[in-house]
Design a protein around this motif. Structure first.
Motif, mmCIF file in Angstrom:
data_model
loop_
_atom_site.group_PDB
_atom_site.id
_atom_site.type_symbol
_atom_site.label_atom_id
_atom_site.label_comp_id
_atom_site.label_asym_id
_atom_site.label_seq_id
_atom_site.Cartn_x
_atom_site.Cartn_y
_atom_site.Cartn_z
ATOM 1 N N ASP A 170 44.469 52.547 33.550
ATOM 2 C CA ASP A 170 44.758 52.289 34.962
ATOM 3 C C ASP A 170 43.469 52.065 35.754
ATOM 4 O OD1 ASP A 170 47.472 52.624 34.482
ATOM 5 O OD2 ASP A 170 47.361 54.782 34.815
ATOM 6 N N ARG A 171 42.463 52.864 35.423
ATOM 7 C CA ARG A 171 41.200 52.761 36.146
ATOM 8 C C ARG A 171 40.581 51.374 35.931
ATOM 9 N NH1 ARG A 171 38.236 57.189 34.027
ATOM 10 N NH2 ARG A 171 39.862 58.445 34.963
ATOM 11 N N PHE A 172 40.592 50.917 34.680
ATOM 12 C CA PHE A 172 39.975 49.619 34.399
ATOM 13 C C PHE A 172 40.829 48.481 34.955
ATOM 14 C CE2 PHE A 172 38.543 46.323 31.154
ATOM 15 C CZ PHE A 172 37.347 46.071 31.815
ATOM 16 N N ALA A 173 42.149 48.648 34.906
ATOM 17 C CA ALA A 173 43.026 47.611 35.471
ATOM 18 C C ALA A 173 42.694 47.389 36.945
ATOM 19 C CB ALA A 173 44.491 48.020 35.308
ATOM 20 N N GLY A 174 42.274 48.461 37.620
ATOM 21 C CA GLY A 174 41.972 48.376 39.038
ATOM 22 C C GLY A 174 40.749 47.548 39.370
ATOM 23 N N VAL A 175 39.862 47.318 38.399
ATOM 24 C CA VAL A 175 38.657 46.525 38.682
ATOM 25 C C VAL A 175 38.698 45.152 38.016
ATOM 26 C CG1 VAL A 175 37.258 48.596 38.999
ATOM 27 C CG2 VAL A 175 37.323 47.484 36.749
ATOM 28 N N LEU A 176 39.826 44.832 37.340
ATOM 29 C CA LEU A 176 39.952 43.500 36.736
ATOM 30 C C LEU A 176 40.254 42.457 37.817
ATOM 31 C CD1 LEU A 176 42.132 44.071 33.525
ATOM 32 C CD2 LEU A 176 39.677 43.583 33.628
ATOM 33 N N PRO A 177 39.718 41.248 37.661
ATOM 34 C CA PRO A 177 40.071 40.166 38.600
ATOM 35 C C PRO A 177 41.571 39.882 38.563
ATOM 36 C CG PRO A 177 38.190 39.540 37.217
ATOM 37 C CD PRO A 177 38.731 40.820 36.665
ATOM 38 N N ALA A 178 42.080 39.350 39.648
ATOM 39 C CA ALA A 178 43.513 39.075 39.736
ATOM 40 C C ALA A 178 43.926 37.933 38.813
ATOM 41 C CB ALA A 178 43.883 38.739 41.177
ATOM 42 N N ASP A 179 43.042 36.970 38.639
ATOM 43 C CA ASP A 179 43.344 35.801 37.813
ATOM 44 C C ASP A 179 43.374 36.173 36.323
ATOM 45 O OD1 ASP A 179 43.429 32.737 37.479
ATOM 46 O OD2 ASP A 179 41.773 33.363 36.172
ATOM 47 N N ASP A 180 44.401 35.694 35.610
ATOM 48 C CA ASP A 180 44.571 36.046 34.194
ATOM 49 C C ASP A 180 43.347 35.682 33.363
ATOM 50 O OD1 ASP A 180 47.045 36.821 34.988
ATOM 51 O OD2 ASP A 180 48.162 35.405 33.741
ATOM 52 N N ASP A 181 42.860 34.450 33.527
ATOM 53 C CA ASP A 181 41.745 33.994 32.700
ATOM 54 C C ASP A 181 40.463 34.763 33.015
ATOM 55 O OD1 ASP A 181 43.427 32.162 31.513
ATOM 56 O OD2 ASP A 181 42.892 30.546 32.892
ATOM 57 N N GLU A 182 40.217 34.988 34.288
ATOM 58 C CA GLU A 182 39.035 35.760 34.674
ATOM 59 C C GLU A 182 39.137 37.192 34.153
ATOM 60 O OE1 GLU A 182 36.220 34.921 37.108
ATOM 61 O OE2 GLU A 182 36.730 33.063 36.063
ATOM 62 N N ALA A 183 40.329 37.757 34.236
ATOM 63 C CA ALA A 183 40.534 39.127 33.747
ATOM 64 C C ALA A 183 40.272 39.203 32.251
ATOM 65 C CB ALA A 183 41.943 39.598 34.075
ATOM 66 N N ALA A 184 40.720 38.182 31.511
ATOM 67 C CA ALA A 184 40.490 38.170 30.065
ATOM 68 C C ALA A 184 38.998 38.125 29.761
ATOM 69 C CB ALA A 184 41.199 36.972 29.430
ATOM 70 N N ILE A 185 38.268 37.321 30.534
ATOM 71 C CA ILE A 185 36.824 37.232 30.302
ATOM 72 C C ILE A 185 36.143 38.553 30.641
ATOM 73 C CG2 ILE A 185 34.697 36.085 31.021
ATOM 74 C CD1 ILE A 185 36.333 33.536 31.432
ATOM 75 N N MET A 186 36.595 39.193 31.719
ATOM 76 C CA MET A 186 35.971 40.475 32.054
ATOM 77 C C MET A 186 36.250 41.524 30.980
ATOM 78 S SD MET A 186 35.905 42.785 35.450
ATOM 79 C CE MET A 186 35.093 44.399 35.435
ATOM 80 N N ASN A 187 37.450 41.503 30.420
ATOM 81 C CA ASN A 187 37.739 42.406 29.306
ATOM 82 C C ASN A 187 36.742 42.205 28.175
ATOM 83 O OD1 ASN A 187 40.090 44.156 29.724
ATOM 84 N ND2 ASN A 187 41.259 42.268 30.006
ATOM 85 N N ALA A 188 36.549 40.950 27.779
ATOM 86 C CA ALA A 188 35.622 40.657 26.685
ATOM 87 C C ALA A 188 34.187 40.965 27.095
ATOM 88 C CB ALA A 188 35.749 39.192 26.276
ATOM 89 N N ALA A 189 33.865 40.655 28.356
ATOM 90 C CA ALA A 189 32.483 40.824 28.827
ATOM 91 C C ALA A 189 32.081 42.292 28.859
ATOM 92 C CB ALA A 189 32.331 40.203 30.212
ATOM 93 N N THR A 190 32.994 43.147 29.263
ATOM 94 C CA THR A 190 32.664 44.565 29.365
ATOM 95 C C THR A 190 32.451 45.170 27.979
ATOM 96 O OG1 THR A 190 34.082 44.618 31.330
ATOM 97 C CG2 THR A 190 33.324 46.727 30.466
#
Length: 296
Positions: A170-190
């Motif tokens: 939940d904590r990490f979901a709160g800092v993910l970008p709203a856009d699906d593709d951007e969120a996927a990149i942030m997941n990989a980037a982190t």
DNA sequence: GACGCGTGGCT
DNA sequence: TAGCCAAGCGT
């Protein structure tokens, strides 16, 4: 009153676009060729096994079994054998079981739904979301040990993460970008940042793209202790004995071995018997008429 | 929540 | 060199 978390997504995504390692499962051709199955197999192999050791085995595995149904058509012995020295061989058994479940429940197609993925053998919170995000582009928090370490440092000013918790999601979901593709990149980037820069022992803060907003850095890199469990000693352990038994059966190329020929001269005969019994209980080997073999 | 579960490279 | 560490999961 905690202040608002700084924006981590913008610098992390920019850094990833410029610095991501060229790994097989990140290539377009890999996704075109193997789809969700390729991602699923890579994630199984990456559970607790270093990237550099996974790559050659992943290539060989997918060349041999390019679909879930191809793997499901063979006995588990083949999976355990070809798992070779990747470690934690139960994962090979679980991957085979998952392949059978995918064939039987999902018409041979790796499901995209997180709950359907969670229902498969060997798939937990991390792997289910990793497949949904990296194979199917959905927006979910993908939280592994690297991500937990990055967040512990950047946001909580801790040197190491606390014990894993569902709240991490939940904590990490709160800092993910709203856009699906951007969120996927942030997941990989982190994850990537934790793997190559914000490492457990010797972090490379001088090249970190979020050093300027890192709470741990601002606090002067305090040692806040390590909540992780210490790994049990391997030398002399039951795990070592199990590993030796299984290696003997792999080296026998799938043929049966008389039980008395396995681990002859092992220092502790009781431990040898215990290892064999527990491997049988786990379904990693079979015993019949005085011989041991990989499971058929 | 804590434990058991492989294997090998790195410091 | 003897730990430390590695994209976790099931029980």
């Amino acid at each position: 009153m905690p202040h608002r978390s700084p924006d981590l997504a913008t610098p992390l995504v920019a850094w990833y676009r410029a610095n991501a390692r060229d790994l097989p499962w990140r290539r377009d051709a890999f996704h075109e060729q193997y789809g969700g199955w390729g991602v699923l197999v890579s994630e199984f192999m990456l559970q607790q096994t270093p990237t550099t050791r996974v790559i050659p085995h992943l290539d060989a595995w997918l060349a041999r079994w390019p679909t879930p149904s191809a793997l499901a058509a063979e006995p588990p012995a083949e999976a355990v054998h070809r798992w070779a020295n990747l470690g934690y061989p139960r994962r090979a058994l679980w991957l085979h079981r998952a392949a059978v479940q995918i064939r039987d429940r999902h018409d041979g197609i790796v499901p995209a739904d997180v709950d359907a993925l969670l229902a498969l053998a060997g798939i937990g919170d991390y792997t289910a979301r990793a497949v949904a995000v990296f194979a199917y582009g959905q927006r979910h928090p993908v939280v592994d040990t690297n991500t937990r370490r990055v967040l512990a440092r950047a946001i909580e000013a801790r040197s190491q993460p606390g014990a894993p918790s569902r709240r991490d999601l939940d904590r990490f979901a709160g800092v993910l970008p709203a856009d699906d593709d951007e969120a996927a990149i942030m997941n990989a980037a982190t994850m990537e940042l934790g793997a190559v820069v914000c490492t457990a022992r010797t972090p490379r803060c001088e090249v970190c793209p979020i050093a300027h907003v890192c709470a741990w850095r601002a606090a002067g890199y305090p040692d806040t202790g390590d909540a992780r469990r210490k790994q049990a000693r391997y030398e002399g352990s039951d795990r070592q004995a199990r590993g030796a038994v299984l290696k003997a059966l792999r080296d026998a190329a799938g043929t049966a071995v008389p039980i008395h020929d396995v681990l002859t001269g092992w220092p502790d005969p009781l431990q040898r018997d215990r290892a064999i019994d527990s491997l049988i209980a786990d379904g990693l080997i079979e015993a019949s008429h005085g011989v041991l073999r990989l499971p058929r």
